[in-house]
Write a protein that holds these residues in place. Structure first.
Motif, PDB file in Angstrom:
ATOM      1  N   GLN A 127       0.835  -1.182   0.000  1.00  0.00           N
ATOM      2  CA  GLN A 127       0.000   0.000   0.000  1.00  0.00           C
ATOM      3  C   GLN A 127       0.881   1.248   0.000  1.00  0.00           C
ATOM      4  O   GLN A 127       2.036   1.215   0.399  1.00  0.00           O
ATOM      5  N   ARG A 128       0.303   2.361  -0.464  1.00  0.00           N
ATOM      6  CA  ARG A 128       1.060   3.607  -0.518  1.00  0.00           C
ATOM      7  C   ARG A 128       1.226   4.230   0.865  1.00  0.00           C
ATOM      8  O   ARG A 128       2.234   4.873   1.134  1.00  0.00           O
ATOM      9  N   THR A 129       0.221   4.054   1.735  1.00  0.00           N
ATOM     10  CA  THR A 129       0.211   4.736   3.021  1.00  0.00           C
ATOM     11  C   THR A 129       0.156   3.730   4.159  1.00  0.00           C
ATOM     12  O   THR A 129      -0.703   2.857   4.184  1.00  0.00           O
ATOM     13  N   LEU A 130       1.067   3.860   5.100  1.00  0.00           N
ATOM     14  CA  LEU A 130       1.060   3.025   6.302  1.00  0.00           C
ATOM     15  C   LEU A 130       0.232   3.758   7.351  1.00  0.00           C
ATOM     16  O   LEU A 130       0.737   4.614   8.084  1.00  0.00           O
ATOM     17  N   THR A 131      -1.046   3.449   7.409  1.00  0.00           N
ATOM     18  CA  THR A 131      -1.977   4.142   8.287  1.00  0.00           C
ATOM     19  C   THR A 131      -1.821   3.682   9.735  1.00  0.00           C
ATOM     20  O   THR A 131      -1.264   2.614  10.002  1.00  0.00           O
ATOM     21  N   PRO A 132      -2.334   4.472  10.674  1.00  0.00           N
ATOM     22  CA  PRO A 132      -2.312   4.027  12.072  1.00  0.00           C
ATOM     23  C   PRO A 132      -3.020   2.690  12.274  1.00  0.00           C
ATOM     24  O   PRO A 132      -2.581   1.869  13.094  1.00  0.00           O
ATOM     25  N   GLU A 133      -4.094   2.450  11.521  1.00  0.00           N
ATOM     26  CA  GLU A 133      -4.823   1.187  11.643  1.00  0.00           C
ATOM     27  C   GLU A 133      -3.970   0.007  11.215  1.00  0.00           C
ATOM     28  O   GLU A 133      -3.962  -1.043  11.877  1.00  0.00           O
ATOM     29  N   LEU A 134      -3.232   0.170  10.125  1.00  0.00           N
ATOM     30  CA  LEU A 134      -2.373  -0.913   9.652  1.00  0.00           C
ATOM     31  C   LEU A 134      -1.170  -1.092  10.575  1.00  0.00           C
ATOM     32  O   LEU A 134      -0.734  -2.221  10.833  1.00  0.00           O
ATOM     33  N   LYS A 135      -0.643   0.011  11.103  1.00  0.00           N
ATOM     34  CA  LYS A 135       0.454  -0.090  12.067  1.00  0.00           C
ATOM     35  C   LYS A 135       0.014  -0.869  13.300  1.00  0.00           C
ATOM     36  O   LYS A 135       0.766  -1.689  13.838  1.00  0.00           O
ATOM     37  N   ALA A 136      -1.210  -0.611  13.749  1.00  0.00           N
ATOM     38  CA  ALA A 136      -1.724  -1.321  14.928  1.00  0.00           C
ATOM     39  C   ALA A 136      -1.866  -2.807  14.652  1.00  0.00           C
ATOM     40  O   ALA A 136      -1.559  -3.645  15.519  1.00  0.00           O
ATOM     41  N   LEU A 137      -2.312  -3.151  13.448  1.00  0.00           N
ATOM     42  CA  LEU A 137      -2.436  -4.561  13.091  1.00  0.00           C
ATOM     43  C   LEU A 137      -1.060  -5.221  13.034  1.00  0.00           C
ATOM     44  O   LEU A 137      -0.888  -6.365  13.475  1.00  0.00           O
ATOM     45  N   ALA A 138      -0.078  -4.499  12.513  1.00  0.00           N
ATOM     46  CA  ALA A 138       1.288  -5.031  12.452  1.00  0.00           C
ATOM     47  C   ALA A 138       1.857  -5.244  13.848  1.00  0.00           C
ATOM     48  O   ALA A 138       2.594  -6.211  14.097  1.00  0.00           O
ATOM     49  N   ALA A 139       1.520  -4.357  14.767  1.00  0.00           N
ATOM     50  CA  ALA A 139       1.988  -4.521  16.146  1.00  0.00           C
ATOM     51  C   ALA A 139       1.338  -5.722  16.813  1.00  0.00           C
ATOM     52  O   ALA A 139       1.941  -6.380  17.668  1.00  0.00           O
ATOM     53  N   GLU A 140       0.114  -6.026  16.410  1.00  0.00           N
ATOM     54  CA  GLU A 140      -0.606  -7.172  16.967  1.00  0.00           C
ATOM     55  C   GLU A 140      -0.057  -8.489  16.433  1.00  0.00           C
ATOM     56  O   GLU A 140      -0.075  -9.511  17.137  1.00  0.00           O
ATOM     57  N   TYR A 141       0.428  -8.468  15.186  1.00  0.00           N
ATOM     58  CA  TYR A 141       0.956  -9.695  14.552  1.00  0.00           C
ATOM     59  C   TYR A 141       2.363  -9.406  14.004  1.00  0.00           C
ATOM     60  O   TYR A 141       2.590  -9.442  12.794  1.00  0.00           O
ATOM     61  N   PRO A 142       3.329  -9.138  14.871  1.00  0.00           N
ATOM     62  CA  PRO A 142       4.650  -8.705  14.400  1.00  0.00           C
ATOM     63  C   PRO A 142       5.392  -9.747  13.579  1.00  0.00           C
ATOM     64  O   PRO A 142       6.220  -9.384  12.734  1.00  0.00           O
TER      65      PRO A 142
END
Length: 261
Positions: A35-50
């Motif tokens: 994706q072009r933009t790493l949104t706060p929502e996607l960052k939070a998902l990445a933190a949940e499933y590192p």
């Protein structure tokens, strides 16, 4: 059996984010997103499933970014079992006789050619991971606009019709490679695209067509992204060979088992 490994495009928010979350939470998949933009929502998902979510910044309209996403995914998990091609744009909105000519190629690159840009580098990995018992799967996110017509949506409608055609053609070409393809209409989903329609649409759309979307929003009838997202994720994990090449509605009864929301 190793966990499925998939790439989801356009996963920064809305439907793509819901698809990625379902793949991770419900199906135990490893997921890369482009994706072009790493949104706060996607960052939070990445933190949940590192360990199971790889976020890759890039533009689906650029072949090199798609190839890089494939390479990074395979480098991390050793294989690739599926794709969900969700990225797309409604712009340029306007009558086809009036849309700026310099916007046509970018629109087609984002909405249509992006599928080729990622399938070409991915196909060898999909074939390698696939078998008759456990095929690889590619889901192309389409739209009801692919078989209809709205004033000011000409480029988008054309592009989504092309996605349906791509699914049919890919499926025909990959019959011996155990790679399945499906084009899915997700319905009218409560996403940023709907906000864009309500913002830009009144100036370019036919009043009766604009009223449809306004009424859906005001009446609370837009679909939560998680509803079609759960079905699309399920198809990317388990769609049967019998549907390969089809254009289907997310609410098709054949996929009822994946309606988790």
């Amino acid at each position: 059996m190793p966990a499925p490994v998939l790439i989801v495009t356009g996963a920064s928010r809305g439907l793509g984010l819901a698809i990625a979350r379902t793949l991770l939470a419900t199906h135990g998949a490893n997921v890369a997103t482009l994706q072009r933009t790493l949104t706060p929502e996607l960052k939070a998902l990445a933190a949940e499933y590192p360990d199971r979510l790889l976020t890759i910044s890039g533009d689906v309209s650029k072949p090199e970014d798609n190839a890089r996403a494939v390479d990074q995914t395979v480098a991390k998990w050793g294989r690739l079992t599926g794709l969900v091609l969700n990225a797309g744009t409604l712009d340029p909105m306007g009558k086809l006789t009036e849309v700026p000519l310099d916007a046509l190629v970018p629109s087609v690159q984002t909405n249509v050619l992006s599928a080729l840009y990622i399938v070409q580098p991915a196909i060898k990995h999909l074939r390698a991971a696939a078998s008759a018992e456990d095929p690889a799967r590619v889901v192309l996110v389409s739209s009801g606009a692919s078989v209809g017509a709205y004033q000011a949506w000409g480029m988008y409608s054309m592009s989504k019709a092309a996605m349906n055609s791509l699914a049919r053609t890919f499926a025909a070409e990959e019959k011996d490679g155990n790679v399945l393809f499906l084009s899915v209409r997700p319905g009218v989903v409560d996403t940023d695209m709907q906000k864009h329609i309500r913002s830009v649409g009144p100036g370019v759309m036919a009043p009766n067509e604009m009223a449809k979307f306004t009424q859906l929003h005001e009446g609370g009838h837009l679909l939560p992204p998680e509803q079609p997202g759960s079905v699309i994720a399920g198809c990317a994990i388990g769609m049967p060979a019998s549907v390969s090449g089809e254009y289907v509605d997310w609410a098709d009864e054949r996929f009822a088992q994946w309606r988790h929301v």
